[in-house]
Design a protein around this motif. Structure first.
Motif, PDB file in Angstrom:
ATOM      1  N   ARG A   1       0.875   1.009   1.793  1.00 53.10           N
ATOM      2  CA  ARG A   1       0.797   0.999   0.328  1.00 53.10           C
ATOM      3  C   ARG A   1      -0.591   1.416  -0.133  1.00 53.10           C
ATOM      4  NH1 ARG A   1       0.289  -2.021  -4.597  1.00 53.10           N
ATOM      5  NH2 ARG A   1       2.294  -2.496  -5.592  1.00 53.10           N
ATOM      6  N   GLY A   2      -1.602   0.849   0.515  1.00 51.51           N
ATOM      7  CA  GLY A   2      -2.970   1.193   0.172  1.00 51.51           C
ATOM      8  C   GLY A   2      -3.504   0.385  -0.988  1.00 51.51           C
ATOM      9  N   ASP A   3      -4.763   0.696  -1.342  1.00 52.62           N
ATOM     10  CA  ASP A   3      -5.448  -0.077  -2.379  1.00 52.62           C
ATOM     11  C   ASP A   3      -5.751   0.742  -3.627  1.00 52.62           C
ATOM     12  OD1 ASP A   3      -7.460   1.603  -1.524  1.00 52.62           O
ATOM     13  OD2 ASP A   3      -8.598   0.046  -0.490  1.00 52.62           O
ATOM     14  N   GLY A   4      -5.118   1.890  -3.742  1.00 47.11           N
ATOM     15  CA  GLY A   4      -5.373   2.753  -4.894  1.00 47.11           C
ATOM     16  C   GLY A   4      -6.349   3.857  -4.589  1.00 47.11           C
ATOM     17  N   ASP A   5      -7.283   3.597  -3.681  1.00 50.86           N
ATOM     18  CA  ASP A   5      -8.252   4.607  -3.276  1.00 50.86           C
ATOM     19  C   ASP A   5      -7.932   5.185  -1.901  1.00 50.86           C
ATOM     20  OD1 ASP A   5      -9.891   4.346  -5.589  1.00 50.86           O
ATOM     21  OD2 ASP A   5     -10.758   2.519  -4.732  1.00 50.86           O
ATOM     22  N   GLN A   6      -7.490   4.327  -0.991  1.00 46.39           N
ATOM     23  CA  GLN A   6      -7.184   4.748   0.362  1.00 46.39           C
ATOM     24  C   GLN A   6      -5.888   4.105   0.824  1.00 46.39           C
ATOM     25  OE1 GLN A   6     -10.719   3.436   2.450  1.00 46.39           O
ATOM     26  NE2 GLN A   6     -11.562   5.493   2.397  1.00 46.39           N
ATOM     27  N   HIS A   7      -5.247   4.765   1.782  1.00 44.69           N
ATOM     28  CA  HIS A   7      -4.022   4.230   2.355  1.00 44.69           C
ATOM     29  C   HIS A   7      -3.945   4.649   3.816  1.00 44.69           C
ATOM     30  CE1 HIS A   7      -2.736   8.353   1.197  1.00 44.69           C
ATOM     31  NE2 HIS A   7      -2.127   8.298   2.384  1.00 44.69           N
ATOM     32  N   SER A   8      -3.063   4.008   4.539  1.00 43.93           N
ATOM     33  CA  SER A   8      -2.770   4.408   5.910  1.00 43.93           C
ATOM     34  C   SER A   8      -1.465   5.180   5.937  1.00 43.93           C
ATOM     35  CB  SER A   8      -2.650   3.178   6.815  1.00 43.93           C
ATOM     36  OG  SER A   8      -3.863   2.458   6.883  1.00 43.93           O
ATOM     37  N   ASP A   9      -1.386   6.151   6.838  1.00 46.29           N
ATOM     38  CA  ASP A   9      -0.109   6.751   7.180  1.00 46.29           C
ATOM     39  C   ASP A   9       0.505   5.871   8.275  1.00 46.29           C
ATOM     40  OD1 ASP A   9       0.056   9.414   5.584  1.00 46.29           O
ATOM     41  OD2 ASP A   9      -2.000   9.335   6.321  1.00 46.29           O
ATOM     42  N   ALA A  10       1.542   6.317   8.946  1.00 43.89           N
ATOM     43  CA  ALA A  10       2.250   5.399   9.843  1.00 43.89           C
ATOM     44  C   ALA A  10       2.611   6.039  11.171  1.00 43.89           C
ATOM     45  CB  ALA A  10       3.516   4.878   9.164  1.00 43.89           C
ATOM     46  N   LEU A  11       2.403   5.289  12.242  1.00 44.95           N
ATOM     47  CA  LEU A  11       2.934   5.615  13.552  1.00 44.95           C
ATOM     48  C   LEU A  11       3.273   4.273  14.181  1.00 44.95           C
ATOM     49  CD1 LEU A  11       1.437   8.185  16.097  1.00 44.95           C
ATOM     50  CD2 LEU A  11       2.801   6.193  16.757  1.00 44.95           C
ATOM     51  N   LEU A  12       4.520   3.857  14.006  1.00 45.83           N
ATOM     52  CA  LEU A  12       4.895   2.472  14.255  1.00 45.83           C
ATOM     53  C   LEU A  12       6.143   2.333  15.112  1.00 45.83           C
ATOM     54  CD1 LEU A  12       4.376   1.215  10.608  1.00 45.83           C
ATOM     55  CD2 LEU A  12       3.189   0.252  12.588  1.00 45.83           C
ATOM     56  N   GLY A  13       6.081   1.453  16.106  1.00 47.45           N
ATOM     57  CA  GLY A  13       7.283   1.062  16.814  1.00 47.45           C
ATOM     58  C   GLY A  13       8.257   0.351  15.893  1.00 47.45           C
TER      59      GLY A  13
END
Length: 397
Positions: A273-285
């Motif tokens: 979701r992120g904090d409005g300025d930065q977010h993570s993309d995903a590589l998830l089991g």
């Protein structure tokens, strides 16, 4: 907006009795299956990979120490399932039992077949390159040569390279400089930008002290030195330390253009979701287990609907945290179990016999949480399958 966990979940009227710790029972009412919308194309707002497991051949000699016998039809069908929800596949990673039963011969066939299928479906694929095909590595030079062999293979299939953490490097490296030497050379050699994978000790105890220190801030400093020096060759970093605080700090420190692919199966909703300025993309089991819900949430992000995003992922978090509970490295058992319940493979068998790594009480809770999240496509079939497993385990009522 009311979260899915707060809504009244429609029920089928059918029930299943599940064993609980201490010898007791609880009755769970089966939820109505949900019609999840497919999303075969990628998402605009996030890049998302699911780290996929392999389905074992039920006729194969999949016992501890034996070469992996893979059910290729079920394994590849599961990847098509992930593609249908807009997820890329992170192939031949720890979810696929690298270093826990999936040998190099099987890895090569898996990556080759999956890469061909990804091209046919215009889907994204990245695959792990490590050093696990060699057992005779005694020096840093040996490790570097072994990495080079796997990188060359993965690049030859057309998959993006994921530079996996190496048990062998952790064993022979004398300190941070040895890690930098190996990765510096590899990043000079690769043709296209790679994903760097920092797999934490919870996922593999043999990776303790990776990047040359058991002190996470010191290891992070070494990691960032490497990424900053080779930012043009690093698409992103995949960090699996199960610390949201560390991930937020790390992604703020990354060079511009380098993605942070969250591997935090405990905190992924807030990190993506992120904090409005930065977010993570995903590589998830976890995304292999919750693909339809992950897809619905990512589609909501594309629409700018944060409330719907939160609501879609909220019921999945308890399931993911349970599947990845300590000892975390046995999470693969839960991923395969949920795939079997959902009809994606004919039996609950795993290479290396790893289906025995979780108790029926643990699996019962996974069943209940998947049911609550409405992730069972056919709840009554899932219940019938699980009752059979309980009977074999001596836990039938």
């Amino acid at each position: 907006m009311t979260s899915l966990t707060e809504r009244e979940v429609p029920l089928t009227g059918a029930r299943i009795d599940l064993p609980v710790a201490g010898g007791g029972w609880r009755t769970v009412e089966l939820a109505e299956p949900r019609e999840w919308a497919e999303h075969p194309g990628p998402y605009r707002s996030r890049v998302a990979f699911a780290a996929a497991h392999v389905a074992a051949d039920p006729w194969g000699e999949n016992v501890p120490g034996a070469p992996a016998a893979v059910d290729w039809d079920a394994t590849l069908a599961f990847r098509r399932h992930l593609f249908s929800y807009g997820l890329g596949v992170a192939e031949a990673m720890d979810t696929a039992q690298r270093n826990m039963g999936l040998d190099w011969v099987a890895v090569q066939e898996l990556v080759t077949r999956s890469s061909e299928q990804a091209r046919a479906h215009d889907a994204r694929i990245a695959a792990g390159a490590g050093t696990d095909h060699r057992t005779d590595l005694v020096s840093v030079d040996d490790v570097l040569a072994a990495y080079g062999e796997q990188v060359e293979f993965v690049e030859g299939t057309g998959a993006q390279v994921i530079l996996m953490a190496s048990r062998q490097l952790a064993a022979v490296a004398a300190g941070p400089d040895d890690y930098l030497r190996v990765y510096d050379e590899l990043l000079r050699q690769v043709r296209e930008p790679v994903i760097l994978h920092w797999l934490g000790e919870a996922f593999d105890p043999q990776l303790r002290g990776y990047w040359g220190s058991t002190d996470i801030p010191a290891a992070t400093e070494t990691f960032l030195r490497l990424v900053s020096a080779h930012a043009a060759k690093v698409d992103g970093v995949k960090v699996s330390l199960l610390s949201a605080e560390h991930e937020i700090g790390l992604r703020a420190a990354l060079p511009a253009g380098v993605r942070l692919y969250t591997g935090d199966d405990f905190n992924y909703p807030e990190l993506i979701r992120g904090d409005g300025d930065q977010h993570s993309d995903a590589l998830l089991g976890a995304f292999a287990a919750i693909a339809p819900a992950a897809s619905a949430a990512l589609a909501a992000l594309d629409d700018g609907d944060l409330a719907r995003y939160d609501a879609e992922l909220a019921p999945t978090l308890a399931l993911s945290r349970h599947v990845f509970a300590a000892p975390t490295f046995y999470y693969k058992t839960g991923i395969a179990f949920l795939a079997w319940l959902s009809g994606h493979q004919p039996g609950f068998t795993m290479v290396g016999g790893l289906q025995s790594a979780r108790s029926v009480v643990h699996l019962s809770e996974a069943f209940a949480l998947a049911n609550t999240a409405r992730l069972l496509p056919d709840p009554e079939r899932a219940a019938e399958r699980f009752r059979g497993l309980l009977a074999v385990a001596g836990a039938a009522r």
